[in-house]
Write a protein that holds these residues in place. Sequence first.
Motif, PDB file in Angstrom:
ATOM      1  N   ALA A  27      -0.493   7.439 -10.573  1.00 24.09           N
ATOM      2  CA  ALA A  27      -0.629   8.705  -9.860  1.00 24.09           C
ATOM      3  C   ALA A  27      -0.301   8.568  -8.372  1.00 24.09           C
ATOM      4  CB  ALA A  27      -2.045   9.240 -10.024  1.00 24.09           C
ATOM      5  N   ARG A  28       0.159   9.653  -7.791  1.00 27.57           N
ATOM      6  CA  ARG A  28       0.383   9.697  -6.340  1.00 27.57           C
ATOM      7  C   ARG A  28      -0.942   9.477  -5.614  1.00 27.57           C
ATOM      8  NH1 ARG A  28       3.952  11.558  -2.602  1.00 27.57           N
ATOM      9  NH2 ARG A  28       3.092  12.431  -0.677  1.00 27.57           N
ATOM     10  N   GLY A  29      -0.885   8.690  -4.537  1.00 30.05           N
ATOM     11  CA  GLY A  29      -2.068   8.448  -3.724  1.00 30.05           C
ATOM     12  C   GLY A  29      -2.940   7.309  -4.201  1.00 30.05           C
ATOM     13  N   ASP A  51      -9.570  -8.899  -8.584  1.00 30.98           N
ATOM     14  CA  ASP A  51      -8.837  -9.123  -7.341  1.00 30.98           C
ATOM     15  C   ASP A  51      -8.831  -7.910  -6.411  1.00 30.98           C
ATOM     16  OD1 ASP A  51      -8.189 -11.677  -8.118  1.00 30.98           O
ATOM     17  OD2 ASP A  51      -6.152 -11.187  -8.770  1.00 30.98           O
ATOM     18  N   PHE A  52      -9.020  -6.708  -6.973  1.00 30.26           N
ATOM     19  CA  PHE A  52      -8.888  -5.497  -6.177  1.00 30.26           C
ATOM     20  C   PHE A  52     -10.076  -4.559  -6.410  1.00 30.26           C
ATOM     21  CE2 PHE A  52      -4.424  -6.831  -6.672  1.00 30.26           C
ATOM     22  CZ  PHE A  52      -3.970  -6.722  -5.367  1.00 30.26           C
ATOM     23  N   VAL A  53     -10.303  -3.726  -5.410  1.00 31.42           N
ATOM     24  CA  VAL A  53     -11.308  -2.670  -5.498  1.00 31.42           C
ATOM     25  C   VAL A  53     -10.588  -1.326  -5.401  1.00 31.42           C
ATOM     26  CG1 VAL A  53     -13.315  -1.611  -4.411  1.00 31.42           C
ATOM     27  CG2 VAL A  53     -13.084  -4.108  -4.448  1.00 31.42           C
ATOM     28  N   PRO A  54     -10.666  -0.460  -6.422  1.00 24.67           N
ATOM     29  CA  PRO A  54     -10.048   0.871  -6.316  1.00 24.67           C
ATOM     30  C   PRO A  54     -10.752   1.702  -5.242  1.00 24.67           C
ATOM     31  CG  PRO A  54     -10.555   0.313  -8.601  1.00 24.67           C
ATOM     32  CD  PRO A  54     -11.253  -0.699  -7.749  1.00 24.67           C
ATOM     33  N   VAL A  55      -9.963   2.385  -4.425  1.00 24.89           N
ATOM     34  CA  VAL A  55     -10.565   3.196  -3.362  1.00 24.89           C
ATOM     35  C   VAL A  55     -10.097   4.646  -3.421  1.00 24.89           C
ATOM     36  CG1 VAL A  55     -10.968   1.277  -1.793  1.00 24.89           C
ATOM     37  CG2 VAL A  55      -8.771   2.462  -1.724  1.00 24.89           C
ATOM     38  N   SER A  56      -9.207   4.993  -4.341  1.00 24.51           N
ATOM     39  CA  SER A  56      -8.826   6.397  -4.508  1.00 24.51           C
ATOM     40  C   SER A  56      -9.625   6.983  -5.666  1.00 24.51           C
ATOM     41  CB  SER A  56      -7.317   6.519  -4.755  1.00 24.51           C
ATOM     42  OG  SER A  56      -6.900   5.683  -5.818  1.00 24.51           O
ATOM     43  N   PRO A  57      -9.949   8.265  -5.593  1.00 24.67           N
ATOM     44  CA  PRO A  57     -10.813   8.878  -6.615  1.00 24.67           C
ATOM     45  C   PRO A  57     -10.225   8.773  -8.022  1.00 24.67           C
ATOM     46  CG  PRO A  57     -10.572  10.319  -4.709  1.00 24.67           C
ATOM     47  CD  PRO A  57      -9.595   9.208  -4.526  1.00 24.67           C
ATOM     48  N   GLY A  58     -11.074   8.397  -8.980  1.00 23.28           N
ATOM     49  CA  GLY A  58     -10.687   8.387 -10.380  1.00 23.28           C
ATOM     50  C   GLY A  58      -9.791   7.264 -10.809  1.00 23.28           C
ATOM     51  N   LEU A  99       0.821  -1.208   0.000  1.00 22.07           N
ATOM     52  CA  LEU A  99       0.000   0.000   0.000  1.00 22.07           C
ATOM     53  C   LEU A  99       0.856   1.259   0.000  1.00 22.07           C
ATOM     54  CD1 LEU A  99      -2.693  -1.144   2.585  1.00 22.07           C
ATOM     55  CD2 LEU A  99      -2.955  -0.999   0.096  1.00 22.07           C
ATOM     56  N   TRP A 100       1.952   1.261   0.756  1.00 24.66           N
ATOM     57  CA  TRP A 100       2.814   2.440   0.842  1.00 24.66           C
ATOM     58  C   TRP A 100       3.464   2.732  -0.503  1.00 24.66           C
ATOM     59  CZ3 TRP A 100       8.064   3.587   0.417  1.00 24.66           C
ATOM     60  CH2 TRP A 100       8.457   4.811   0.943  1.00 24.66           C
ATOM     61  N   HIS A 101       3.983   1.690  -1.143  1.00 24.72           N
ATOM     62  CA  HIS A 101       4.639   1.906  -2.435  1.00 24.72           C
ATOM     63  C   HIS A 101       3.635   2.295  -3.517  1.00 24.72           C
ATOM     64  CE1 HIS A 101       8.013  -0.161  -0.453  1.00 24.72           C
ATOM     65  NE2 HIS A 101       8.760   0.445  -1.350  1.00 24.72           N
ATOM     66  N   LEU A 102       2.418   1.785  -3.422  1.00 28.74           N
ATOM     67  CA  LEU A 102       1.396   2.126  -4.412  1.00 28.74           C
ATOM     68  C   LEU A 102       1.056   3.613  -4.365  1.00 28.74           C
ATOM     69  CD1 LEU A 102      -0.292   0.510  -6.499  1.00 28.74           C
ATOM     70  CD2 LEU A 102      -2.118   0.417  -4.787  1.00 28.74           C
ATOM     71  N   GLU A 103       1.154   4.224  -3.191  1.00 24.49           N
ATOM     72  CA  GLU A 103       0.796   5.632  -3.029  1.00 24.49           C
ATOM     73  C   GLU A 103       1.894   6.596  -3.485  1.00 24.49           C
ATOM     74  OE1 GLU A 103      -0.243   6.139   1.052  1.00 24.49           O
ATOM     75  OE2 GLU A 103      -2.285   5.386   0.774  1.00 24.49           O
ATOM     76  N   LEU A 104       3.084   6.095  -3.765  1.00 19.96           N
ATOM     77  CA  LEU A 104       4.205   6.975  -4.080  1.00 19.96           C
ATOM     78  C   LEU A 104       4.011   7.696  -5.415  1.00 19.96           C
ATOM     79  CD1 LEU A 104       7.250   4.713  -3.090  1.00 19.96           C
ATOM     80  CD2 LEU A 104       6.328   6.650  -1.801  1.00 19.96           C
ATOM     81  N   ASP A 105       4.791   8.772  -5.584  1.00 20.59           N
ATOM     82  CA  ASP A 105       4.855   9.447  -6.879  1.00 20.59           C
ATOM     83  C   ASP A 105       5.537   8.545  -7.904  1.00 20.59           C
ATOM     84  OD1 ASP A 105       3.652  11.916  -6.272  1.00 20.59           O
ATOM     85  OD2 ASP A 105       5.478  12.589  -5.268  1.00 20.59           O
ATOM     86  N   TRP A 106       5.291   8.842  -9.174  1.00 24.11           N
ATOM     87  CA  TRP A 106       5.803   7.987 -10.243  1.00 24.11           C
ATOM     88  C   TRP A 106       7.327   8.053 -10.355  1.00 24.11           C
ATOM     89  CZ3 TRP A 106       4.480   3.891 -12.605  1.00 24.11           C
ATOM     90  CH2 TRP A 106       5.110   3.494 -13.795  1.00 24.11           C
ATOM     91  N   GLN A 107       7.968   9.135  -9.903  1.00 23.34           N
ATOM     92  CA  GLN A 107       9.411   9.206 -10.056  1.00 23.34           C
ATOM     93  C   GLN A 107      10.156   8.220  -9.176  1.00 23.34           C
ATOM     94  OE1 GLN A 107       7.700  11.855  -8.700  1.00 23.34           O
ATOM     95  NE2 GLN A 107       8.895  12.832  -7.061  1.00 23.34           N
ATOM     96  N   PHE A 108       9.483   7.616  -8.202  1.00 22.93           N
ATOM     97  CA  PHE A 108      10.119   6.611  -7.346  1.00 22.93           C
ATOM     98  C   PHE A 108      10.281   5.305  -8.128  1.00 22.93           C
ATOM     99  CE2 PHE A 108       8.644   9.570  -4.196  1.00 22.93           C
ATOM    100  CZ  PHE A 108       9.567   9.482  -3.175  1.00 22.93           C
ATOM    101  N   SER A 109      11.488   4.806  -8.168  1.00 27.25           N
ATOM    102  CA  SER A 109      11.748   3.555  -8.890  1.00 27.25           C
ATOM    103  C   SER A 109      10.927   2.406  -8.313  1.00 27.25           C
ATOM    104  CB  SER A 109      13.233   3.221  -8.818  1.00 27.25           C
ATOM    105  OG  SER A 109      13.999   4.225  -9.450  1.00 27.25           O
ATOM    106  N   SER A 110      10.741   2.397  -7.001  1.00 29.13           N
ATOM    107  CA  SER A 110       9.986   1.308  -6.372  1.00 29.13           C
ATOM    108  C   SER A 110       8.526   1.315  -6.804  1.00 29.13           C
ATOM    109  CB  SER A 110      10.093   1.408  -4.850  1.00 29.13           C
ATOM    110  OG  SER A 110      11.440   1.276  -4.442  1.00 29.13           O
ATOM    111  N   LYS A 111       7.941   2.493  -6.998  1.00 27.03           N
ATOM    112  CA  LYS A 111       6.574   2.583  -7.517  1.00 27.03           C
ATOM    113  C   LYS A 111       6.518   2.007  -8.929  1.00 27.03           C
ATOM    114  CE  LYS A 111       2.315   4.280  -8.251  1.00 27.03           C
ATOM    115  NZ  LYS A 111       1.700   5.428  -7.596  1.00 27.03           N
TER     116      LYS A 111
END
Length: 630
Positions: free
Chosen positions: A223-225, A207-214, A174-186
């Motif tokens: 996207a970040r977040g 398998d997943f349900v999106p919970v962030s807007p859009g 979850l933490w890595h998914l929220e990162l900005d795109w410039q992070f290599s780990s993301k």
Amino acid sequence: MRSLRSAAATAVLALAALLPPAVAAAGGWSTTQHDGVHWLVQPDGQRFFSLGVNTVNGGDDDDKARTGRAYFWGRHYPSLAAWGTATERRLRAWGFNTAGGWSEESAVMSLPLVPEIDLGRKAQLHWYDIFDPQKAETTRAVAREIVAAQRGNPRVIGRFTDNEVGWWSSPLFLWHLELDWQFSSKQVLWQLLHDRYDGRWERLLADFVPVSPGLDSFERLKARGAALKLRPGGQGIHAIAAFTRLIAERYYRLVHDALRDADPHALVMGDRLPLYYNQDAVLAQRGLVDVLSTNYNVDVPDGWVAPYYFEGLRDLSGAPVLVSEYFFAADENRSGNSNNGHLMHVKTQAERVRGATAAMRHFASFPNVVGVHWFQYYDEPTGGRSDGEDFNMGLVDIHDRPYDELVAAFAALNPTLPALHAKARWADLVPVARPRTIRRAAGALDATDNSLLDWTDKAGTRLVRFATPAPYVPFGDVHVAWSDRGLHVFHIGQNHVDLDLLAHDGEFPLSETYRLRITVDAGAGERRYALHLAPRTHPTAPERFVLVPQLWRYDGERPVERLDPRGFAQVIDTLLPHVQVEALIPPSLLGVEKLQPGQTVRLAIEVTKFYRELTMTLGPDVAVLERAPE
């Protein structure tokens, strides 16, 4: 844990047995196997079973120490050197031969030493951007700096790279998914998900349900977040596990290569797994640690150590294992410790001695264990250390007075442990009765007492040869016994779970619970029951969950009737990721009037982790109820 945090004695330093010179690493410590038993090897070629103590240091000169509420050498000795001489003399007399994590590194002591160096934290690997291409050189530079401060110290066996990293798979995801795109780990995580679902968003949505807007495409997942939750009935937990494996492989490669570069003669001794292990992270260690280190919270106050834990490390890794931390605390203590949590504690010092020494014998009986380190030298401060933990874990109290019963027991036991370890065999941990025999319960077993102490025959009641999908291994043990009251079952296992990860409303879905399912034919046809462990918010600590047992009758694969579990099932009060559950299946639920000696039953058992992450199965198997001894 510490995340802020005589002739007999000489005998314990090594089991004298010279090894071929080629076995020992040039100029340093190494490891070996002899008759299937793992050992550390000293630079002179002698086998060594490490009996250590954590936090063998002089303490801190802080406010608590100055007011007599914490340990500090200056309250009792004229100099640090005098403290070191006296403390080492004590430890050797008590049969210890190693200073474990957070111990004094200077020449005031001569005990072999395993420093904990926080390499991953200092190189900013874990919660930063571990896939950044610059991390390899950064980690090497940090390792060289750390090792330079210890260079020339002949005491160093090897180094713990970090402490209790945890490999908590869902938070990492979850933490890595929220990162900005410039992070290599993301970018690595995004690519894993894109490839796993062939770039088809609708497949990910199974398998997943999106919970962030859009969030409605892989492109917007950049996207970040960005945030996802597991969909009930889906298989998203396996995507999360795959990312954990990638992260862990990257970590172990970076720290291994950095330490080999900085000091090729010292052992790489792992990151002190936190009383639990993630199987993907252990698989990622293969070939990248010389010794796998794990902290351990003993399972039962009698000192029982569940064999599945060390058998699993054997099959997942193959590396020798150091128990880098274990402990027993007692409410009866001289430092005013309250023992404020679920770490192992008992009422009296006598109980503490019995449990601690029994655990030591159990640890030494595993062929892959090369040492055991006690946490810690002195009690935690009165009222707790700075993170609030407040436990009577010391060999001495905060006033430098030894707990005489405990240290006398260690002085008698420790010199015998290398010889006990030399005789360790995996086969001795496996029941050999054929046909399979279900033991008669040794005494009355109570499924309502919040304890497994009444199971006095844990070795004889353990079922073995559970199957799991490769490359994974069983994540727990199951024990079965019988009495006139019915079939008695207990399961002990481990499962880290983020219970907020699941997208659901209302009651936690039955399909996603931790489940112990038993199929029994006692002569009246097949009967199927399952004990589902459903999470509930803790009534007085909303940040915690408790597991509530639900007993269900099954028809084939379907739960069809919920039964009242009172008197028949209990979840032992322990924190996740540890699971301990006990149940009684009375004859009436098996469709028979009674169970009797010599009776044949057909038995199958299935245990499934939260979110159906992994299942272990046994049987169906034919078993005979044990007759009374003649």
